[in-house]
Design an enzyme around this catalytic site. Structure first.
Site, PDB file in Angstrom:
ATOM      1  CD  GLU A 186      -0.507   8.764  50.535  1.00  7.60           C
ATOM      2  OE1 GLU A 186       1.002   8.999  50.800  1.00  7.60           O
ATOM      3  OE2 GLU A 186      -0.316   8.230  49.148  1.00  7.60           O
TER       4      GLU A 186
ATOM      5  CG  ASP B 111       9.508   5.792  54.071  1.00  8.96           C
ATOM      6  OD1 ASP B 111       8.111   6.788  55.409  1.00  8.96           O
ATOM      7  OD2 ASP B 111      10.043   5.503  54.593  1.00  8.96           O
TER       8      ASP B 111
ATOM      9  CD  GLN C 164       0.100  48.933  57.112  1.00  9.62           C
ATOM     10  OE1 GLN C 164      -0.004  48.569  58.439  1.00  9.62           O
ATOM     11  NE2 GLN C 164       0.841  49.751  57.013  1.00  9.62           N
TER      12      GLN C 164
END
Ligand SMILES: Cc1cc2nc3c(=O)[nH]c(=O)nc-3n(C[C@H](O)[C@H](O)[C@@H](O)COP(=O)(O)OP(=O)(O)OC[C@H]3O[C@@H](n4cnc5c(N)ncnc54)[C@H](O)[C@@H]3O)c2cc1C
Ligand SMILES: Cc1cc2nc3c(=O)[nH]c(=O)nc-3n(C[C@H](O)[C@H](O)[C@H](O)COP(=O)(O)OP(=O)(O)OC[C@H]3O[C@@H](n4cnc5c(N)ncnc54)[C@H](O)[C@@H]3O)c2cc1C
Lengths: 385, 261
Positions: A363, A239, A278
């Site tokens: 992780e 964590d 664009q």
């Protein structure tokens, strides 16, 4: 954007950038091509005190928190997230001691990590235990005041190159994951060896190996935290370290964005630089928005952790998931903006795209972390104060 | 081992311009940096201290702003720093500079090695190092590319000379000037930066150094820089036309006129 960084945080960030630009950039392509461990850079980082950042002041560190670590991770990853990963693994491998070590353990090991003399690694994953980390099979059976470790860890970052390993093993296999404990194992311990170095898609400047334990005897003093607490300890450490993966992702994406903008300003098609199109502008704008939003989430969560929050599973998962998904998208778009050139090794973005992928996997894969976030949401009924 | 390293603050390399009216360097808006060669001098000093123990003192003569490069030196490994600054030092030529630096080296106490860069990127003379050795009465070795060993009174050095190397043994105390090949300067460290921020850097003026007023600054300078200019590129091309024999005659006349044949 004002990130409200302290003077020291700015200094850490700018020195990390100098290391990245002056020491890593010139060899980045070579490290990637040859899958080389960056020893010279590791030495430079050590000389600049980068390994002191995450170690408390009492043990020769600078006492930085999660945010300081994230700043270093972001700057290193902007240039090479493979080098950054080796650094992050050392931070994760030392958190176990910082958070749960005894005074003797801290005194013995943390100064050596702070000076960069010893790299560390964190070993949880096994062939049977990836997302399902509860299914580890490695055992550490007590015998005459020692623990005898048997089993194999896989995909361990810094494996073989680190000197100190945080290893999770079952001290009471019959209790399952409630019988797991955490140990510090030194590299040259008899019975501890390494498998071959993995060949990887990305983060190739980091090393990944199998750790093989065959009747490896570790003294009792090397247990980190209480017996049976191994699983809660590693869950909490993960964590804590997840915003670091978020910062790694932000750095990768920032590097890709910069490369794409530089290229789009220079590349002329239909008589104008492609940045005047664009379609390209929309892509670049979305990339920039993603990077900035992820950065703010990562910094916010890192600050939450540094404020002394008790539980931050949900927040830290959010920072990691959001930033890593963003990095995958932004690096893919950077290749798109650069067309064929982006696909070539002469330009950095194809490496960044390969590197970004891992941030969604390790992780805690983004799928399992979304499940964890939903679990918390359900508990708190989606409400926030 | 007591080591002194001399560092000069110079205008950032790429941006230097010369004002064509006044013939002086345009210094406004120009970022000052440490003379790049001097970073190698500092690194070598720090490495020698790491090998043989002792202390590295960084010295710079310059305006008060030159303190910045001394703080960087402290962040990059120097133990102490002194700034030599005084209105009376202004306009010093290389000899007056070397004299002033020599007074500081004396004041620091016993010194084993003084390390300078091979030259600066602004004045560019490469004279300060040798002059300093002369004034101090120290051994002098230039263009050092490696300090092989120091034992007691001697040091063994490798000196880069164009296409060859020389291995020399030099008596201490010595002044050496170093070339880029000698090392790769380290980056600052976070601890060093913290130390540098809070360090007090003494400023020594004419009084503290007990200098002879006739040997410093503009007064003490035998050399005056009268004009600094970019060499004019005067290459011109003339294309000859017409019949070949005529062209040849013309060319010979032109070459004679220019005293080239
Ligand atoms: C464009 C220009 C041309 C010049 N030409 C001449 C000239 O022809 N003759 C002359 O006498 N003067 C000249 N000067 C003045 C001269 O630059 C300075 O007076 C002198 O202080 C330093 O000489 P240098 O920069 O050539 O140093 P160098 O002799 O090239 O420097 C060698 C080393 O000495 C040390 N060092 C030099 N200056 C300092 C300092 N102030 N503090 C600490 N360490 C130092 C450094 O380690 C440096 O690497 C000139 C100046 C300029 C700007
Ligand atoms: C380069 C690299 C470095 C690593 N470094 C380390 C290290 O230093 N230390 C360490 O301990 N480990 C390390 N790992 C291991 C890493 O943490 C695992 O790979 C990761 O946890 C995923 O496990 P797995 O590979 O077994 O995938 P699996 O768990 O087999 O997952 C496969 C797929 O199934 C999905 N899935 C699985 N379970 C669920 C679920 N419950 N809900 C939804 N989807 C699910 C996953 O999201 C994924 O898409 C590293 C891995 C790599 C590739």
């Amino acid at each position: 954007m004002e990130y409200f960084l302290s003077e020291q945080q700015r200094e850490i960030k700018s020195l990390a950038r100098r290391i990245a630009e002056e020491r890593i950039l010139p060899v980045r392509a070579e490290l990637d091509e040859n899958e080389e461990f960056p020893w010279a850079i590791t030495k430079d980082m050590a000389d600049s005190d980068m390994f002191r950042v995450f170690i408390p002041e009492e043990y020769e560190g600078l006492g930085g928190g999660s945010l300081e670590l994230c700043l270093v991770m972001e700057e290193l990853s902007r240039v090479c997230s493979g080098v950054a990963l080796g650094y992050a693994a050392t931070a994760l491998g030392s958190y176990s001691l910082v958070e749960y070590g005894t005074e003797e353990q801290k005194k013995k090991y943390l100064p050596l990590i702070a000076s960069g003399e010893k790299l560390t690694a964190f070993a949880l994953t096994e062939s049977t235990a990836g997302s399902d980390a509860t299914n580890i099979k490695t055992t550490a059976v007590p015998e005459d005041g020692n623990y005898i470790i048997n089993g194999t860890k896989q995909f361990i970052t810094n494996g073989g190159d680190a000197e100190l390993y945080t290893v999770v093993a079952l001290t009471h296999p019959e209790k399952g994951i409630r019988g797991a404990s955490t140990f510090l194992v030194e590299k040259d311990t008899p019975g501890f060896s390494f498998g071959k170095k993995e060949k990887k898609m990305g983060v190739r400047a980091s090393s990944t190996r199998e750790l093989v334990f065959r009747n490896c005897s570790v003294p009792r003093e090397n247990m980190i935290g209480r017996e049976g607490m191994g699983f809660p300890i590693v869950m909490r450490l993960l964590d804590r370290s997840r915003p670091g993966v978020g910062a790694q992702s932000v750095g990768i994406a920032q590097g890709a964005l910069e490369a794409a903008v530089d290229y789009a300003r220079e590349r002329v098609q239909f008589e104008h630089p492609i940045i005047a199109l664009q379609a390209v502008q929309q892509m670049l704008a979305d990339m920039a928005i993603g990077v900035e939003a992820a950065r703010l989430l990562v910094y916010g969560v890192a600050r939450t952790i540094d404020s002394g929050a008790k539980s931050y599973t949900e927040e830290s998962a959010m920072a990691k998931v959001f930033a890593s998904d963003m990095a995958m998208r932004v690096t893919t778009d950077a290749v798109q903006v650069m067309g064929g050139a982006g696909y070539m090794r002469d330009y950095p973005v194809e490496k960044m795209m390969r590197d970004a992928k891992i941030t969604q996997i390790y992780e805690g894969s983004n799928q399992t972390l979304r499940t964890a976030i939903a679990f918390e949401l359900r508990k708190r009924k989606g409400r926030r104060e | 081992m007591n080591i002194a390293v001399c560092l000069k603050q110079v205008p950032g390399t790429t941006k230097v311009e010369i004002d064509p009216q006044t013939n002086t360097l345009v210094r406004q808006g120009i970022e000052n940096i440490v003379n790049p060669f001097d970073t190698y001098a500092l690194e070598e000093g720090v490495r020698l201290r790491e090998r043989y123990g002792g202390k590295v003192t960084a010295i710079s003569m310059g305006p008060p702003q030159a303190e910045a490069i001394l703080r960087d030196a402290l962040a990059t490994g120097a133990d102490e720093a002194v700034l030599l600054s005084d209105a009376a030092f202004a306009g010093a030529d290389t000899w007056a500079t070397a004299y002033t630096l020599s007074r500081a080296v004396d004041k620091l106490g016993p010194c084993d090695i003084v390390i300078c860069g091979r030259q600066t990127i602004d004045g560019d003379t490469g004279q300060v190092g040798p002059e300093l050795a002369e004034i101090l009465g120290f051994t002098f070795v230039s263009y050092v590319s490696q300090v092989e060993e120091i034992d007691g009174e001697h040091m063994r050095l490798k000196r880069l000379m164009g296409e060859r190397y020389e291995i020399l043994e030099a008596l201490l105390p010595a002044v050496i000037t170093v070339v880029k090949e000698i090392n790769t300067p380290r980056l600052p460290s976070l601890r060093g930066m913290a130390k540098a921020k809070s360090a007090t850097i003494p400023v020594w003026g004419a009084e503290e150094l007990e200098v002879d007023g006739n040997k410093i600054g503009l007064t003490g300078s035998a050399t005056r820089v009268i004009k600094v200019f970019f060499p004019q590129r005067t290459q011109r091309a003339e294309i000859l036309e017409g019949e070949l024999p005529g062209q040849v005659d013309y060319l010979i006349d032109r070459l004679r006129e220019a005293n080239l044949i």
